[in-house]
Design an enzyme around this catalytic site. Structure first.
Site, PDB file in Angstrom:
ATOM      1  N   GLN A  94     -90.932  89.514  38.343  1.00  0.00           N
ATOM      2  CA  GLN A  94     -92.080  88.936  37.649  1.00  0.00           C
ATOM      3  C   GLN A  94     -92.420  89.789  36.422  1.00  0.00           C
ATOM      4  O   GLN A  94     -92.297  91.011  36.447  1.00  0.00           O
ATOM      5  CB  GLN A  94     -93.293  88.812  38.587  1.00  0.00           C
ATOM      6  CG  GLN A  94     -93.642  90.068  39.377  1.00  0.00           C
ATOM      7  CD  GLN A  94     -94.893  89.937  40.226  1.00  0.00           C
ATOM      8  OE1 GLN A  94     -95.622  88.960  40.137  1.00  0.00           O
ATOM      9  NE2 GLN A  94     -95.175  90.946  41.039  1.00  0.00           N
TER      10      GLN A  94
ATOM     11  N   HIS B 108    -107.514  85.612  43.684  1.00  0.00           N
ATOM     12  CA  HIS B 108    -107.469  86.465  44.873  1.00  0.00           C
ATOM     13  C   HIS B 108    -108.726  86.354  45.740  1.00  0.00           C
ATOM     14  O   HIS B 108    -108.912  87.113  46.682  1.00  0.00           O
ATOM     15  CB  HIS B 108    -107.224  87.923  44.471  1.00  0.00           C
ATOM     16  CG  HIS B 108    -105.841  88.143  43.946  1.00  0.00           C
ATOM     17  ND1 HIS B 108    -104.732  87.988  44.724  1.00  0.00           N
ATOM     18  CD2 HIS B 108    -105.386  88.475  42.703  1.00  0.00           C
ATOM     19  CE1 HIS B 108    -103.644  88.222  44.002  1.00  0.00           C
ATOM     20  NE2 HIS B 108    -104.015  88.500  42.772  1.00  0.00           N
TER      21      HIS B 108
ATOM     22  N   TYR C  97    -107.929  94.879  43.577  1.00  0.00           N
ATOM     23  CA  TYR C  97    -107.325  94.513  42.297  1.00  0.00           C
ATOM     24  C   TYR C  97    -107.983  95.229  41.133  1.00  0.00           C
ATOM     25  O   TYR C  97    -107.354  95.457  40.106  1.00  0.00           O
ATOM     26  CB  TYR C  97    -107.293  92.989  42.118  1.00  0.00           C
ATOM     27  CG  TYR C  97    -106.093  92.411  42.824  1.00  0.00           C
ATOM     28  CD1 TYR C  97    -104.838  92.488  42.235  1.00  0.00           C
ATOM     29  CD2 TYR C  97    -106.192  91.885  44.103  1.00  0.00           C
ATOM     30  CE1 TYR C  97    -103.706  92.025  42.884  1.00  0.00           C
ATOM     31  CE2 TYR C  97    -105.062  91.421  44.767  1.00  0.00           C
ATOM     32  CZ  TYR C  97    -103.821  91.493  44.152  1.00  0.00           C
ATOM     33  OH  TYR C  97    -102.699  91.057  44.806  1.00  0.00           O
TER      34      TYR C  97
END
Lengths: 762, 762
Positions: free
Chosen positions: A162, A444, A291
């Site tokens: 990715q 998320h 995150y």
């Protein structure tokens, strides 16, 4: 701020300014090469991102005298010397995260960055040579490298599956390149820049706008990567692409990424937009602390580079200094052991000991106001970044006053403007409660409005499950998100909050959930004895409103502060209400009868219910239901006001889990069927202790004999707690008019109570 | 020894000797009151049990100079001062353990002992006064106190529900009385002795011979209690009753106690018999370390008193110094954190930090050969006993050389004569394996011949369940043994060993199991790379013989030492063989297919099987079955040689557990149905690590591609392990002729192997 706003309006200004700055600094470079301080413009010098010429001189002059710095340096030197010994490996990319080529390229980016820094600090050519050799191996490979063979990502990288990881690589490798820039010949530099760095930056940006041109932690990495290599290469086009996104790119506003989040709903892009949007004015990052930690590194490291090269941009003052505030917010989003609360998708165990937080603390210290509390965290981390900011921290640990970083109750608003709900953290002595009434938290986010989790001295008492993923463990789905993350971890029933009619909040739909947030009623931590937060959620279930109030109350009648949990529900229809408490540990005792089935069946068929086994089922025996458990050698009791029609469940996570992806953790659930308006009131006590060494069980029983709702109207809610000595403790909540200065008066059972502010406790 | 044997034959000798000693010491007393050392006869002085006049003088002279002693003293003083402040409470007995009156009287015995010691050390009358006052409250109550109202025990006490706890009380309170003896008037002493101590000693002995007159840890406490108060009171009748039991008492040899053990099968009794019988010559106590720890206190504290008052008895030399050896054995029966292996009925978490072990280490140091390794344990304990031995230890921690207490592989024989099997502990770097091939272990024994448990750095990898009890936690069955201790914890299937035809060893019958023990084949720890034990069990299943060999092998091809587990079964009939491994942690990966049921059902109906849920079921996909799991942030893999008819189960403890008394722990089980002779071979590897902070997963995969039985005859068994690089590792076991010097030669696949000793590895 003014400059940035102007630039937003007239982007050419930024290009112009950068060019001007480059010209100015070129001149300065020839004039005073060795005396430039980090606050001055050092844009044409190298290193200039995280190390500056002045900084390197200061570091070299102090080598051997600053223990934490020397210790980090020694460790990094040992690590890199061993790596150099092993030789360079730049394999053809092939694996997902967890696989060999992924791990190797990840190791390489870390090694390159460290080797570059060692070259600057130790002035030993072997490190520069190593960096150079590896860079040219990448250069040789990258020229003809196709897109990565693994196809799962919405934005495939070249070195990794990715673009996100390709960006990670470039953020670190830019620093390495900056460190060896002057060591390389002009010819070498242009080879690297033309065959590796510029195509690399273009690939992750122009060729992958769906990745680069959005507001998301992925893009933040992309922006920082492009921006940092741009700063090193003095390429204002790249720097501007980093700050403001790719010009003139239209993205499908309904497209979604791998996690199910919208790629770019409102068309914003670039590093500044990425600061603007996900951070609230309090520094809370909408995806949650796990995150936020991940995103902090590119935010802060690129900001540091910008500050060093383009100080006039005043990046650390952007949005009222939100980048620095975010470090404070993040540190406050950790438990007593420094582990982050696993709100939304968060892997447990991640903490402020991570390398990202070492960077964050060091940069916040140097570029903020040198908060001596940060030094105590840095001391716990026992390492620093090997750069100017790390040196400052290490130096001040030795030569300045260190103060404890005191974590108190704190309310962190969510949303760009701070008006999309938030997270309230209540703290009182060893008890810590995290109350989530935030926005959805981007892709998320979990469907858990008004949920909470409870900690004692860093140990989970009532857990938030966290995510269903084993990050970088290849055997578990390649280390990526497991399907149980969607079917269990994100669902409402996986959290300590209300599920209505066995359906998740917003029907578990991102399109709906991402439009809403809960609303704070009030947060009040002024009274040391009552730390309290209250919030409302009107949209999770159309027609059904929830209002939850959580307090940690310190009362001399109790051994430790206890938690009061009040959840008031108003609905237009009759519903089934499920309120679980995911306690850690083992059942000790109940005051109600229950049966345990011979065979275990799932509690339901969908929305997470299919993952819960029913281990026991009972009915409330009266108006007060008591359940005690033993965990971490301490006793806990939940005492709830109930009616005889309330059902009580003991559950166990793990049904319909064909790959053993879920932990077999326990839950206790109150179910109130066929009810319209109602109130759930519970008190959670931590009491006593058990030592398997002395075998003493101290204070193993609850201090409460009754919990009762005394009064319940649209305006007020009153709860009476009777302790075992017979003493009563009255709590009254104002449902409306919650201003601190508002006077209230209420008559209950012929007694009149008068008070000021949103609650009364006595 | 001679003297003791004579006394056994002619008990009047002991009485005579004691009287003579008393006369002698009376004379000496008047001559040199302040210069008597602890090795001389101090029998008519007080204190004389754990403190001596000479010892007290030395302690007082060094106050403030010996940190560990001073620290302990300070802590004890603070504790007792607070107790004195709170006042004396001597409630009428009423509760089981876990209840208030039980806890209070327990606290009182501890407080009295400490207050007595403080009086001696600090010479402050307030402590003597406190002891005196409380003793007279007991005296006032005891005179008319009936037997305890709770009826569950086979030997009800008066202060407590069982004589055992009354004995605990007297062991401690004797010390308190010894300390204040001289402070009291003769009249006061005789009041206490006539109304409290003598009736108390008679009650727990003469009036409860079924408790007192046997070989059992209960009786050891009883003997010590009677003996210690006898030593203080100079009552040779009591001292002899302590040493040799009650004269002329006949006990029903078929009667059983609360735990299901025989009360007194062979008619032996008294303290010396209690040393003689349960300790092996290596110092292993047949009930296991948890109860050895519990029993150590009365053994050692009474022995210390005897040594001080009757040194000629040479109690510490009795049975070749077994009391001191037992301290060494017990320390070796702990994991890297000092927690005892929970063999038989053992509560997890009990460790060498317990007060009993502080006493044991201090006494073993002073009355043994001042092993500097014991000082390192004492330093970890960070406290000492406030007596002569504790002072010696604290003094030498400051003034002598401390050496680490090195725990190596050790074989501990079981049985009075060391010929009833044993426990082998294998250690190699971080890996620790406990292999049990012992005798039944008295009433606390489990039916788990040839079982094992595995540890890494003090963390359980493959667990022994331990007991099903929450000691002193009243909510869980009064803190006593739970019924699941019998239905689950004692059953064979609860252990990492073989169950045949879903029936426990010896049919789970104590009458049968207590007659047998396994036999050691060999134990060899000479080769640092191969630590190995091998044992046979022929009686657990008549007609079916088991031979298990366990080794920890260090091999440069492997990251860490691995475990080799070989279980050879020879049977006259076809059977179903179940071999479980109770791994800790979460399933990562398998190389076989399995299905997970929608509803969980119990694995069976009885013998412990009713407590296991089946969470998954599969079949071996080939000749090598692999199962990996993640635990404590490390990776583990079990690789077994299998055939395609082998069934594989994932189990979870907790079925048929109506009170949630069992932990929901996991198991992996190999089932081989319809088989006569067979061999189970497994390799267990610990490999790599996972950090949730760095999110690096290192070496997460097994190093083994195949495990294969190459050769299997009556004489030899050969196993081939192929690692992933293709390299083979051959292990050959001699089933017979296991002497170290025996030469062997064997041809396998045309290759001849020659070696000396019971095994070959290369």
């Amino acid at each position: 701020m003014l400059f940035i706003n102007l630039v937003k309006k007239y982007p050419f200004l930024a290009v112009l300014t950068t060019v001007l700055l480059l010209l100015v600094s070129c001149k300065e470079d020839t004039k005073t090469p060795s005396t430039v301080s980090s606050s001055e413009t050092t844009s044409n010098q190298h290193p200039s991102l995280i190390l500056t010429k002045a900084g390197v001189e200061k570091i070299r002059a102090n080598l051997g005298n600053i223990p934490v710095f020397d210790k980090t340096l020694e460790a990094v030197k040992a690590e890199i010397d061993a790596e150099i010994e092993l030789g360079i490996e730049v394999p053809i990319p092939k694996d997902y995260s967890g696989g060999y080529t992924h791990a190797r390229h990840k190791k390489n980016w870390l090694t390159l960055q460290k080797a570059g820094v060692l070259y600057q600090i130790l002035d030993d050519e072997k490190y520069a040579m190593y960096v150079k050799d590896m860079l040219f191996q990448y250069e040789a490979m990258y020229k003809t490298l196709p897109v990565h063979p693994k196809t799962r990502s919405y934005a495939r990288g070249k070195l990794f599956w990715q673009c996100l990881n390709d960006s990670n690589w470039l953020v670190y490798v830019s620093q390495a390149y900056d460190c060896v820039y002057d060591y390389l010949s002009e010819e070498e530099r242009s080879k690297l820049e033309n065959n590796l760095f510029r195509p690399f930056a273009d690939f992750i940006s122009i060729e992958n706008p769906q990745f680069y041109n959005r507001v998301h932690n992925h893009s933040t990495w992309g922006n920082a990567a492009v921006g940092m290599i741009g700063l090193v290469m003095k390429d204002s086009v790249l720097v501007n692409r980093a700050l403001y996104g790719i010009e003139g790119v239209a993205i499908d506003k309904t497209a979604k990424d791998d996690d199910g989040g919208f790629i770019n709903k409102d068309g914003k892009a670039g590093f500044l937009a990425n600061i603007e949007k996900p951070f609230s004015p309090d520094g809370y990052y909408t995806e949650g602390p796990y995150y936020q930690r991940y995103a902090m590194y590119p935010f802060l490291i690129f900001a540091e580079g910008l500050q060093n090269v383009q100080p006039d941009l005043k990046i650390f003052e952007y949005k009222e200094g939100v980048l620095l505030k975010s470090v404070n917010a993040l540190l406050n989003l950790s438990d007593a052991d420094g582990e982050f609360f696993p709100l939304n998708d968060g892997q447990k165990g991640m903490s402020y000991y991570s390398r990202e937080l070492v960077t964050a603390v060091d940069i916040a210290y140097q570029h903020g106001n040198q908060d001596p509390g940060l030094l105590s965290i840095a001391k716990l981390q026992d390492q620093v970044v090997l750069d100017d900011s790390g040196f400052s921290v290490a130096y001040d640990i030795e030569n300045s006053t260190i103060e404890p970083f005191e974590k108190k109750s704190i309310n962190l608003s969510d949303g760009s403007n701070g008006n999309e709900g938030g997270v309230g953290i209540l703290r009182n002595e060893p008890i810590e409660l995290v109350f989530k009434y935030a926005a959805h938290g981007s892709s998320h986010g979990h469907y858990d409005k008004l949920s909470f989790s409870l900690y004692e001295k860093g140990e989970e008492v009532l857990q938030d499950y966290g995510l269903a993923r084993f990050v970088n463990i290849e055997q578990k789905g390649g280390g990526n998100y497991l399907k149980e993350n969607t079917t269990w971890a994100k669902q409402t029933i996986a959290h300590n909050t209300l599920t209505v009619n066995e359906t998740s909040h917003f029907k578990g739909k991102y399109e709906i959930g991402s439009k809403h947030h809960s609303e704070l009623s009030f947060f009040d931590s002024d009274n040391a004895n009552v730390q309290i937060a209250s919030a409302k959620e009107d949209n999770a279930y159309p027609g059904t409103k929830m209002h939850r109030t959580m307090a940690i109350i310190k009362d001399a009648s109790f051994e430790k502060p206890f938690v009061l949990d009040i959840l008031k529900i108003t609905s237009e229809t009759k519903n089934q209400y499920d309120l679980p408490y995911y306690y850690m540990g083992q059942v000790l005792d109940t005051n109600f009868e229950y049966t345990t089935p011979k065979t275990l069946q799932a509690l339901g068929a969908k929305e997470g219910y299919q993952h819960l086994f029913v281990e026991g089922k009972g009915k409330a025996s009266g108006a007060t239901t008591r359940f005690s458990w033993l965990s971490n050698r301490k006793f806990y009791t939940l005492t709830a006001a109930t009616s005889k029609t309330d059902q009580l469940y003991f559950t166990r996570i793990g049904a319909n889990d064909p790959d053993f992806n879920l932990r077999r953790d326990a839950g206790f659930m109150l179910r109130r069927p066929n009810t319209k308006n109602t109130v759930f009131v519970s008190v959670i006590e931590s009491h006593g202790s058990y030592s398997p060494v002395s075998e003493f069980a101290l204070n193993s029983k609850s201090n409460i004999s009754e919990v009762k709702v005394l009064h319940d109207t649209e305006d007020y809610l009153a709860v009476n707690i009777t302790d075992i000595s017979g003493k009563t403790h009255l709590f009254i909540l104002a449902n409306k008019n919650v201003l601190k200065e508002t006077k209230h008066s209420l008559i209950i059972n012929n007694n009149e109570y008068q008070w000021t502010g949103p609650y009364y406790y006595n």
